[in-house]
Enzyme design. Structure first.
Site, PDB file in Angstrom:
ATOM      1  N   ALA A  65       0.867  -1.179   0.000  1.00  0.00           N
ATOM      2  CA  ALA A  65       0.000   0.000   0.000  1.00  0.00           C
ATOM      3  C   ALA A  65       0.904   1.230   0.000  1.00  0.00           C
ATOM      4  O   ALA A  65       2.069   1.160   0.418  1.00  0.00           O
ATOM      5  CB  ALA A  65      -0.889  -0.014   1.234  1.00  0.00           C
ATOM      6  N   GLY A 109       0.614  -5.006   0.938  1.00  0.00           N
ATOM      7  CA  GLY A 109      -0.591  -5.073   0.099  1.00  0.00           C
ATOM      8  C   GLY A 109      -0.318  -5.733  -1.250  1.00  0.00           C
ATOM      9  O   GLY A 109      -1.222  -6.330  -1.845  1.00  0.00           O
ATOM     10  N   GLU A 112      -0.575  -9.294  -0.633  1.00  0.00           N
ATOM     11  CA  GLU A 112      -1.996  -9.583  -0.368  1.00  0.00           C
ATOM     12  C   GLU A 112      -2.817  -9.615  -1.660  1.00  0.00           C
ATOM     13  O   GLU A 112      -3.682 -10.473  -1.836  1.00  0.00           O
ATOM     14  CB  GLU A 112      -2.562  -8.540   0.612  1.00  0.00           C
ATOM     15  CG  GLU A 112      -1.983  -8.714   2.012  1.00  0.00           C
ATOM     16  CD  GLU A 112      -2.316  -7.557   2.943  1.00  0.00           C
ATOM     17  OE1 GLU A 112      -2.170  -6.384   2.534  1.00  0.00           O
ATOM     18  OE2 GLU A 112      -2.741  -7.813   4.082  1.00  0.00           O
ATOM     19  N   GLU A 132       4.694  -5.035   7.118  1.00  0.00           N
ATOM     20  CA  GLU A 132       3.954  -3.963   7.815  1.00  0.00           C
ATOM     21  C   GLU A 132       4.456  -3.740   9.235  1.00  0.00           C
ATOM     22  O   GLU A 132       4.448  -2.626   9.750  1.00  0.00           O
ATOM     23  CB  GLU A 132       2.448  -4.304   7.847  1.00  0.00           C
ATOM     24  CG  GLU A 132       1.741  -4.203   6.488  1.00  0.00           C
ATOM     25  CD  GLU A 132       1.792  -5.488   5.669  1.00  0.00           C
ATOM     26  OE1 GLU A 132       2.607  -6.395   5.980  1.00  0.00           O
ATOM     27  OE2 GLU A 132       1.008  -5.590   4.714  1.00  0.00           O
TER      28      GLU A 132
END
Ligand code: DAK
Length: 258
Positions: A65, A109, A112, A132
């Site tokens: 992200a 992300g 993911e 993260e």
């Protein structure tokens, strides 16, 4: 369709979506996620598409992200707007089979998103990670859940708690990826797989995908019951009859996707 952060093309019945924000290693900003969702929904609704292939660049599938975009958000803001939740899950909900072709970094992300695809084909340069923890947070789009189901508790804990990356061979051994190929052959092999899937009967690939996904969400007995009923239901498809008749007649099936 002109996009800012992705590129799309179709090759016969295969749709290819390329994450295209190279300066930020394809960091998943809100605009990119929105475009990805829009493209996915469009291809999923297109009866001419039998498989969707998602890829990035040689250096990065996606480095996570967009940290710079989210760094100043407060708890109140992310809670109130249910921070980017809806768009992020679209890949996990499309009915058309999906393949992620991963080269370079698939982090946070990015990892993911790759795990939301039905399968991952990786180049030998791919690196997977959930870093993260190193920026003071935890995975937010299924990393603790899909990764654990894919690789088991110990490796998932190691990745989520240390933030260290695993290489493609480790990912293959752990069951996170379906196949590893030399970097130069990644797209060729991913496209070969996508074309093969797109060459099957579309309604049958859809129910096959659905049945495999049920395995992750239910008990064995329930899953087998679902599979049995779905198998029976394939006998309602014209393509089931065609497939078996073609086998008996020693010819190639001609699918009508019905
Ligand atoms: N966000 C923003 N920019 C990024 C980025 C990221 N995740 N990753 C890389 N970049 C940018 C860098 O800032 C740099 O920009 P400039 O300085 O040139 O302006 C450019 O991309 C090139 O990166 P580097 O110079 O760092 O390149 P290196 O080859 O040296 O290093 C690296 C590559 C991937 C090891 C490094 O960039 C890195 O550590 N990146 C961050 C990886 C990371 O921590 N990823 C996890 C992010 S957190 C949610 C859904 C999802 C998430 C949360 C919520 N909801 C649905 C609620 C997910 C969270 C995350 O993914």
């Amino acid at each position: 369709m002109a996009y800012d952060y992705i590129a799309t093309e179709t090759q016969d019945a295969v749709a290819v979506i390329t994450l295209n924000r190279p300066k930020a290693l394809n960091a998943l900003c809100a605009g990119l996620i929105a475009e990805l969702g829009e493209a996915l929904k469009g291809f999923d609704a297109d009866p001419g598409i039998g498989c969707i292939l998602i890829t990035g660049s040689e250096k990065a599938f996606a480095a996570g992200a967009d940290i710079k975009e989210m760094k100043d958000k407060t708890y109140q803001e992310v809670e109130a707007e249910d921070f980017i939740t809806g768009d992020w899950e679209i890949l996990a909900t499309v009915r058309t089979p999906t393949v992620a072709a991963v080269s370079g970094f698939a982090l946070g992300g990015g990892c993911e998103v790759a795990m939301m695809a039905d399968m991952i084909v990786a180049s030998d340069t791919a690196q997977f990670g959930q870093p993260e923890i190193t920026i003071g947070t935890i995975p937010g789009s299924g990393g603790t859940q899909r990764l654990t189901r894919a690789v088991g508790k110990s490796l998932a804990m190691y990745m989520c708690l240390t933030g260290e990356f695993i290489d493609a061979e480790t990912a293959l051994r752990a069951g996170l990826v379906a196949k590893v190929v030399p970097a130069a052959e990644l797209m060729e092999e991913a496209l070969r797989i996508a074309r093969k899937i797109a060459g099957m009967s579309r309604p049958v690939t859809r129910v096959c995908k659905e049945a495999v996904k049920v395995a992750l969400e239910t008990t064995l007995a329930e899953g087998v019951r679902f599979e049995r009923r779905t198998f029976h239901a394939t006998f309602a498809f014209d393509d089931r009859k065609e497939g078996m008749e073609a086998f008996a007649a020693k010819r190639k099936p001609v699918w009508t996707h019905r």
